[in-house]
Design a protein around this motif. Sequence first.
Motif, PDB file in Angstrom:
ATOM      1  N   GLU A 497       0.472  -0.923  -0.177  1.00  0.00           N
ATOM      2  CA  GLU A 497       0.019   0.255  -0.020  1.00  0.00           C
ATOM      3  C   GLU A 497       0.990   1.552   0.319  1.00  0.00           C
ATOM      4  OE1 GLU A 497      -2.789  -0.174  -0.384  1.00  0.00           O
ATOM      5  OE2 GLU A 497      -4.169  -2.226   0.061  1.00  0.00           O
ATOM      6  N   TYR A 499       0.566   4.095   1.465  1.00  0.00           N
ATOM      7  CA  TYR A 499       0.419   5.066   2.549  1.00  0.00           C
ATOM      8  C   TYR A 499       1.232   4.237   3.949  1.00  0.00           C
ATOM      9  CZ  TYR A 499      -4.168   4.076  -0.066  1.00  0.00           C
ATOM     10  OH  TYR A 499      -4.734   4.664  -0.880  1.00  0.00           O
ATOM     11  N   THR A 501       0.565   4.023   8.141  1.00  0.00           N
ATOM     12  CA  THR A 501       0.022   3.600   8.350  1.00  0.00           C
ATOM     13  C   THR A 501       0.510   3.796  10.051  1.00  0.00           C
ATOM     14  OG1 THR A 501       0.781   1.603   8.301  1.00  0.00           O
ATOM     15  CG2 THR A 501      -1.099   1.720   7.247  1.00  0.00           C
ATOM     16  N   ARG A 523      -7.399   5.006   5.754  1.00  0.00           N
ATOM     17  CA  ARG A 523      -6.410   4.422   5.401  1.00  0.00           C
ATOM     18  C   ARG A 523      -5.073   3.947   6.402  1.00  0.00           C
ATOM     19  NH1 ARG A 523      -8.893   6.839   0.609  1.00  0.00           N
ATOM     20  NH2 ARG A 523     -10.496   5.567  -0.205  1.00  0.00           N
ATOM     21  N   ARG A 524      -5.097   5.298   6.702  1.00  0.00           N
ATOM     22  CA  ARG A 524      -3.614   5.917   7.661  1.00  0.00           C
ATOM     23  C   ARG A 524      -3.814   4.618   9.168  1.00  0.00           C
ATOM     24  NH1 ARG A 524      -4.766   8.184   3.015  1.00  0.00           N
ATOM     25  NH2 ARG A 524      -2.465   9.073   2.263  1.00  0.00           N
ATOM     26  N   GLY A 525      -5.218   4.399   9.250  1.00  0.00           N
ATOM     27  CA  GLY A 525      -5.049   3.401  10.508  1.00  0.00           C
ATOM     28  C   GLY A 525      -6.113   2.130  10.606  1.00  0.00           C
ATOM     29  N   PRO A 526      -6.071   1.541   9.663  1.00  0.00           N
ATOM     30  CA  PRO A 526      -6.675   0.184   9.529  1.00  0.00           C
ATOM     31  C   PRO A 526      -6.601  -0.167  10.766  1.00  0.00           C
ATOM     32  CG  PRO A 526      -5.009   0.211   8.673  1.00  0.00           C
ATOM     33  CD  PRO A 526      -4.720   1.127   8.646  1.00  0.00           C
TER      34      PRO A 526
END
Length: 718
Positions: A497, A499, A501, A523-526
């Motif tokens: 990904e 991004y 995280t 998306r930054r903290g799934p």
Amino acid sequence: MDSALPGPSALDRELALEQAHVDLVYKHLKKATKSAKKVASEGQKLYRSDRQSWMREEDGTAMFERDAFAFQAARRLAELDAEHEGLVFGRLDHTDGEIRYIGRLGVRDDDYEPLVIDWRARAAEPFYRATASNPMDVVRRRVLRCRNDIVTGIEDDLLDSSSPTDLPIIGEGALMATLKRARGPRMRDIVATIQAEQDEAIRADYRGVTVIGGGPGTGKTVVALHRAAYLLYSNRRRFERGGILVVGPSGLFMNYIERVLPSLGEDSVTLRSIGGVAVDSLGLIASRNDSAEVAPIKGSLRMAAVLKRLVNLPLTDSPELLVMVKGEPLRLSADQLARIRRDVLVRHKVNAGRDAAQAAVVDALFAKFPTEFEVERDAFADLVTDTAAYKMFLHSWWPDLEAPAVLRRLADPAVVARVGEGLTGAEQTALAASFDFDDWSVADVALLDELTDLIGPIHPDEDDEPLIFLPDGTEMSELVTTADLLSHQREHDPDAEPYDTFAHVLVDEAQDLSPMQWRMLRRRGPEASWTIVGDPAQSSWPDPDEAEQALTDLIGNAPNRRFRLSTNYRSPAEVFALAAEVVRYAFPNADLPHAVRSTGVDPLLLSTSSAELSAELERVLTDLAGRLEGTIGVVAAPSRLPELAAAQLPVVTANAGRITFISPLDVKGLEYDGVVVIDPDQIVAESPGGTRVLYVALTRPTQRLVTIDVDDRSTWRP
């Protein structure tokens, strides 16, 4: 005669007593720093290899130990070398005679006895939680005001008057003394004056979602930042390794708060404005805000479906494929190609699906190829894919996509009409006209991030090879390592990904986030825990119910807890009374805190004409600059700011650095000693949140508020 001389006052005696302890703390801090430097130096000497060709296994172990040793020493040195304004700021006198000093980091003496307790430690909780009704075995709480290592003032609270004591009580109370200080260009920490309800939110369990609400001036932002510092202290391995992301409404806001966490001894936190959240995937930061007409369109959840249709829309209309294989014409119609495209996109992102699409096209063509040629499928694939016609077709039918190029297509009204199902005709027109590709907007960032997620990373070009000879002037090492060669493959990992995280995400001014921005943040903290800070009454998002639903969706079934901060420490009661009437008119359910301070000065409500505005503003700012020591903010609608800046008022030049012109959206989270609000009706008209955004502007001052209506517009006054 000497006996007739006045002796030192109680304040002088107490200052001398506290100065002696602070001197002792700094003495041991210097010793700790010297020790840490020695440890770092010894760590470097643990292992030095003179081998140039190979290493034994035990050598590698020694190097690992050396690096771990050096890392820990360097981290401790960074803590000790940090600029700690007011390193020691508190003292607790307990009923059993024990004395505890509270500070920004823990310091011990040679016998490992604590000289200062870290403010985040459990032993420091009574400093923030103890009250007269629940003194927690504390007789006196003392706040020390220091400049560098010099004690300049003392403020005491007597918490247990029933306990026999002869302790002197000095000062008017630390909190009220702090609130009277002039504001500067940076937010200060409140570590010495945290109140009980704030401390409860700061020390809440990290798991799940923590929501911190409250009206203007209740300290939501600074409480959230102290919470980030507390999480790093109490769960350092988890959050230092996984990272904490702090998101705020603007770049100005992030500059305003940037020194708070370092002043608390924490630097391992990532700060991003909402326009810079996707800098990891896009490499850009946006600060421009869309108009009140366009922002709700771009932020709406309807845009997720629009973008998905946009990605699936081929660049060419009704493509057909015609190739010649061994003299046989083979054709795939537009309908057949559209069916292949749909089937592939069900299973793959666009860029990752190119190989699958090519295989499906070859299979469809092979099914049409006469069997009498007796050509194997793999050989047939080579014959097809080597033709110029096929290569040109594939380049236009299934190109590698990049998010900016895809979003630029929405500037074409015809494209918007094809993918804009769910948007009205007026919304489609406004959307197409809104794109400025030289300056992406804050709302565009969320759309670009959504597209990045939809299309995936760019397909690697198998024909690319490392250059052997470089162009003249290229600065690059001549040595090409195996890692260099493999890095090309890693950059295009289809499973990676794009991004960053994080283990914890802290969102301030959350009430302003659009549904599309919430999708970007998730998306930054799934797998992150979250701290969400906001106040619906200050929302610039026009649909508070939609924003609340986005928060509900984020929480889901996760553990969650809510805290309400009920006291407004910033706004004078006279100012907040006016602001409360304004917001209550438009938002009856507003959470209105209690303002605890009074200046005795009512807001000044003025009127003028457009022609006289500059002269009136010069007069008002001159008066405020003479009455106030700190900063002054002039809040005006975005369309009026260039006019005000171009006026070049003499008072602004004379008070450079003190007077700031700012839009009502950019002023969120900030505060000034004095605030001038220009043409409130124009602010309401140009803001997506209308009156709620005006409410934000009216609650920024800590001392004085002036409003100036222009050309008899005053409908904002209830």
